[in-house]
Structures are given as structure tokens and as C-alpha cells.
Design a protein around this motif. Sequence first.
Motif, PDB file in Angstrom:
ATOM      1  N   HIS A 114      26.079  23.974  -6.855  1.00  0.00           N
ATOM      2  CA  HIS A 114      25.274  23.363  -7.776  1.00  0.00           C
ATOM      3  C   HIS A 114      24.949  21.762  -6.904  1.00  0.00           C
ATOM      4  O   HIS A 114      23.937  21.313  -6.946  1.00  0.00           O
ATOM      5  N   ASP A 116      26.024  19.164  -8.059  1.00  0.00           N
ATOM      6  CA  ASP A 116      25.981  17.953  -8.968  1.00  0.00           C
ATOM      7  C   ASP A 116      26.939  17.588  -9.554  1.00  0.00           C
ATOM      8  O   ASP A 116      28.003  17.465  -8.732  1.00  0.00           O
ATOM      9  N   ARG A 118      29.147  18.490 -11.919  1.00  0.00           N
ATOM     10  CA  ARG A 118      29.978  19.310 -12.400  1.00  0.00           C
ATOM     11  C   ARG A 118      31.369  19.460 -11.377  1.00  0.00           C
ATOM     12  O   ARG A 118      31.048  19.402 -10.033  1.00  0.00           O
TER      13      ARG A 118
END
Length: 132
Positions: A114, A116, A118
Motif C-alpha cells: 500500500h 502508506d 501501515r
Amino acid sequence: MSCNIGEAAKASGVSEKMIRHYESIGLLRPAREANGYRRYGEGDIAVLRFIRHARDLAFPLEEVRRLLTLWQDRGRASAEVRAIALSHVAALEEKADSLRRMAESLRHLAAHCHGDARPDCPILDGLEGKTP
């Protein structure tokens, strides 16, 4: 023409360090002065250029040695040179295929990340051996 190692490096495009290395493994045998300094003639520069061009084509040093020996043998048969070149082409193509497969694997891992804030990361999981 006779020159020192710095001048030979400039004339051939081969670094001084590599010139010393090629001498240490017997690919090059420059003349030595009484004081021990190396002196490079036109033939030595030609050899260095030959080695540089062969290395630019990613020939391994042992193949460079074989090619250099054939180049210096004016009575050689071109069949052996051709066989060495075609064998090297096959090795390069195999390596290119391997690099493509690695790029595809990494591209696949990156597509599942992703990217991001996380903490979970399929790229790191893939490097660990887990499949995304």
C-alpha cells in the motif's frame, strides 16, 4: 612511444589500479626500468584497450585471457573466437532472463504494497519468504 602507468591509463581508458591488477594476473607484461618502474609501449596500450573493450562486453577475465591469446596469435582460426563469443551471448541472455524474473517478482511485491503509514509490508514479507 614509452609511457608511465598514469599515461597508459589515460591512453587506454583503464585505471591504474586495474592495470596493476591485469599485470598481477599475467594479462599484461610491461617492461621494467632499472629502478623498477613500469614502462608501457604502444603494444601494451593496445592490449589494455583490448581488455577494456572485452570487459565492457562483460567477458569474464578467463575468457578475456583466451581472447587475448587468440588475438595475439595471427595464425588462429576464427572458429574458436566465434564459439567463445556465442557462448558468452548465451550466458548474457540467461543472465538477462534471470534479471527480468527478479524484476517481475519485485514488481509483483511492490504492487501489493500500500505504501502508506501501515506497518504491514508485502515487500518485506516477500523477502522473508512469505507470499503476498
